[in-house]
Design an enzyme around this catalytic site. Structure first.
Site, PDB file in Angstrom:
ATOM      1  N   CYS A 284       0.729  -1.353   0.040  1.00  0.00           N
ATOM      2  CA  CYS A 284      -0.160  -0.012  -0.082  1.00  0.00           C
ATOM      3  C   CYS A 284       0.964   1.274   0.109  1.00  0.00           C
ATOM      4  O   CYS A 284       2.284   1.013  -0.194  1.00  0.00           O
ATOM      5  CB  CYS A 284      -1.001   0.053   1.198  1.00  0.00           C
TER       6      CYS A 284
ATOM      7  N   HIS B  10      15.139 -13.654  11.273  1.00  0.00           N
ATOM      8  CA  HIS B  10      14.809 -13.327  12.348  1.00  0.00           C
ATOM      9  C   HIS B  10      13.757 -13.643  12.948  1.00  0.00           C
ATOM     10  O   HIS B  10      13.389 -14.095  13.891  1.00  0.00           O
ATOM     11  CB  HIS B  10      15.417 -12.118  12.973  1.00  0.00           C
TER      12      HIS B  10
HETATM   13  C1  RB5 Z   1      -3.941   5.101   0.445  1.00  0.00           C
HETATM   14  O1  RB5 Z   1      -4.273   6.616   0.080  1.00  0.00           O
HETATM   15  C2  RB5 Z   1      -3.287   4.977   1.641  1.00  0.00           C
HETATM   16  O2  RB5 Z   1      -3.929   5.473   2.622  1.00  0.00           O
HETATM   17  C3  RB5 Z   1      -2.999   3.503   1.850  1.00  0.00           C
HETATM   18  O3  RB5 Z   1      -2.298   2.982   0.663  1.00  0.00           O
HETATM   19  C4  RB5 Z   1      -1.999   3.254   3.122  1.00  0.00           C
HETATM   20  O4  RB5 Z   1      -0.954   3.968   2.966  1.00  0.00           O
HETATM   21  C5  RB5 Z   1      -2.590   2.818   4.135  1.00  0.00           C
HETATM   22  O5  RB5 Z   1      -1.922   2.663   5.086  1.00  0.00           O
END
Ligand code: RB5
Length: 146
Positions: free
Chosen positions: A68, A101
């Site tokens: 993400c 680890h």
């Molecule tokens: C998306 O904008 C962002 O919030 C997501 O990809 C992530 O960073 C959330 O933890």
């Protein structure tokens, strides 16, 4: 560990690196279970991370990769699964240590904060490093809550 299958899932913040990682893994002869997302349209990371984590937890995949923007949402979500140890990493060395680890079975990649080159290096390190066992086995054994 001979890694045969990898599960991968991301949100829109991690999508930019997913296809390149999949391509690299396939070139290495690894089967990939791709749980999406498949574009930069805004989505909710748990919708893609939970299926990825479940695939690893059930043993259908040997390891998992989640991406993400920050790596935090993906890591927090994956680590809600009892059988998952997800390591949020931003260097190749951290990815190696996560396996060696912590016996991490999922790698979380903060796609908006590292280059694609580093992300690929982390994945290579993650899939080619084995758990060291020994004193680390004792520590990892104490992680789970009843
Ligand atoms: C998306 O904008 C962002 O919030 C997501 O990809 C992530 O960073 C959330 O933890």
């Amino acid at each position: 560990m001979q890694v045969k299958t990898i599960a991968i899932g991301c949100d829109h913040g991690g999508f930019a690196y997913k296809d390149t990682i999949i391509e690299m893994l396939k070139k290495e002869g690894i089967e990939v279970h791709d749980f999406g997302t498949d574009s930069e349209d805004s989505v909710d990371y748990p919708d893609f991370v939970h299926p990825t984590a479940s695939d690893v937890e059930s043993g259908k995949a040997d390891l998992g990769i989640v991406l993400c923007g920050s790596g935090n949402g993906a890591a927090i979500t994956a680590n809600k699964h009892q059988g998952i140890r997800c390591a949020l990493c931003w260097t190749e060395e951290l990815a190696r240590l996560g396996r060696e680890h912590n016996n991490a079975n999922v790698l979380s990649i903060p796609a908006r904060f590292i280059s694609e080159e580093v992300a690929l290096d982390m994945v290579r390190a993650f899939i080619s490093t084995d758990f060291a066992g020994g004193r680390h086995k004792r520590r990892v054994g104490k992680i789970a809550c009843a």
